[in-house]
Design an enzyme around this catalytic site. Structure first.
Site, short mmCIF file in Angstrom:
data_model
loop_
_atom_site.label_atom_id
_atom_site.label_comp_id
_atom_site.label_asym_id
_atom_site.label_seq_id
_atom_site.Cartn_x
_atom_site.Cartn_y
_atom_site.Cartn_z
N SER A 1 -20.14 -30.94 -4.16
CA SER A 1 -18.80 -31.26 -4.64
C SER A 1 -18.58 -30.79 -6.07
O SER A 1 -19.54 -30.66 -6.85
CB SER A 1 -18.57 -32.77 -4.57
OG SER A 1 -18.81 -33.24 -3.28
N1 SAH Z 1 -21.68 -35.14 -2.74
C1 SAH Z 1 -22.34 -34.16 -1.91
C2 SAH Z 1 -21.32 -33.64 -0.93
C3 SAH Z 1 -21.89 -33.03 0.25
S1 SAH Z 1 -20.70 -32.44 1.42
C4 SAH Z 1 -22.83 -33.07 -2.82
O1 SAH Z 1 -22.29 -32.97 -3.93
O2 SAH Z 1 -23.70 -32.30 -2.47
C5 SAH Z 1 -20.79 -33.68 2.66
C6 SAH Z 1 -22.06 -33.80 3.44
O3 SAH Z 1 -21.83 -34.75 4.47
C7 SAH Z 1 -22.54 -32.53 4.14
O4 SAH Z 1 -23.84 -32.24 3.72
C8 SAH Z 1 -22.51 -32.89 5.63
O5 SAH Z 1 -23.56 -32.31 6.38
C9 SAH Z 1 -22.63 -34.41 5.58
N2 SAH Z 1 -22.10 -35.10 6.77
C10 SAH Z 1 -21.04 -34.76 7.52
N3 SAH Z 1 -20.88 -35.64 8.53
C11 SAH Z 1 -21.88 -36.55 8.42
C12 SAH Z 1 -22.24 -37.71 9.17
N4 SAH Z 1 -21.57 -38.08 10.26
N5 SAH Z 1 -23.31 -38.44 8.77
C13 SAH Z 1 -24.02 -38.05 7.66
N6 SAH Z 1 -23.72 -36.96 6.91
C14 SAH Z 1 -22.66 -36.23 7.28
#
Ligand code: SAH
Length: 209
Positions: free
Chosen positions: A60
């Site tokens: 993010s």
């Molecule tokens: N704050 C994090 C954002 C990651 S993006 C950062 O800065 O790196 C969101 C993440 O949520 C992705 O890695 C995706 O694989 C995960 N995600 C999506 N659906 C999900 C679910 N049902 N359960 C767990 N993780 C999930």
């Protein structure tokens, strides 16, 4: 590579964008964001950008992480559930604030990678790969729950895992632009406290890809 200048610029920018909580600014000033991005994007680690981390996912924007952390208003010793570990950067920021963090990532490779980086950086949390829609019942209840991916609605298993007076932060809506919504658990009901527009990736359902 030396990142202190870029980091100082990021903190100034975040303040100019309205981030006020000194603890949040301090946490973002401490966590080495460059360790959580792929090597090819390290030079952009402190830019106001969402950078690719593989599998169509992104780390993010600094502002998104800062604002989400500010809204969640966590403090030392709280039990916090994070859904969507991704790069592990938001997790590290929460650990820096002294919370007892539980984080779930649906993509196994990303989960493993983030766990390794968090450990190397000495951010100790409970991390696992799995479907965050189910929460983490064995570790519940939590003082705060944060979703880092957007959903059409609050997954139904989640609210029961939030303490009374606990905060839930979740990007809601269909389409790319989501309404980041902050709720307070009060008297067994969720009361909405704040709404802000952000771009987020979609929360996955286990059968989807
Ligand atoms: N704050 C994090 C954002 C990651 S993006 C950062 O800065 O790196 C969101 C993440 O949520 C992705 O890695 C995706 O694989 C995960 N995600 C999506 N659906 C999900 C679910 N049902 N359960 C767990 N993780 C999930």
């Amino acid at each position: 590579m030396e990142f202190s200048k870029q980091k100082a610029e990021m903190i100034e920018r975040l303040q100019a964008q309205g981030i006020k909580d000194p603890m949040v600014l301090q946490a973002l000033d401490t966590v080495p964001r460059e360790k959580f991005v792929p090597v090819a994007f390290m030079h952009k680690a402190y830019a106001e950008e969402a950078l690719p981390i593989g599998f169509g996912q992104t780390i993010s924007h600094p502002y998104t992480v800062a604002r989400m952390t500010e809204l969640l208003a966590v403090h030392n010793g709280m039990r916090v559930l994070e859904i969507g570990t991704g790069s592990g950067y938001q997790s590290a920021v929460l650990c820096e604030l002294g919370v007892h963090l539980f984080t779930i990532e649906i993509n196994r490779t990303l989960a493993r990678r983030a766990q390794k980086i968090l450990q190397q950086q000495k951010y100790y949390c409970a991390a696992r790969s799995g479907d965050g829609n189910l929460g983490w019942p064995a570790m519940a209840p939590f003082d705060a729950i944060i979703f880092t991916a957007g959903a059409a609605a609050i997954p139904e298993r989640i609210t029961g895992q939030l303490k009374e007076q606990g905060r839930l932060l979740i990007p809601l809506g269909s389409g790319q632009e989501k309404t980041l919504t902050l709720y307070l658990q009060a008297g067994g009901k969720l009361e909405s406290l704040a709404r802000e527009k952000f771009i987020f990736v979609e929360l996955k359902q286990p059968q989807s890809d």
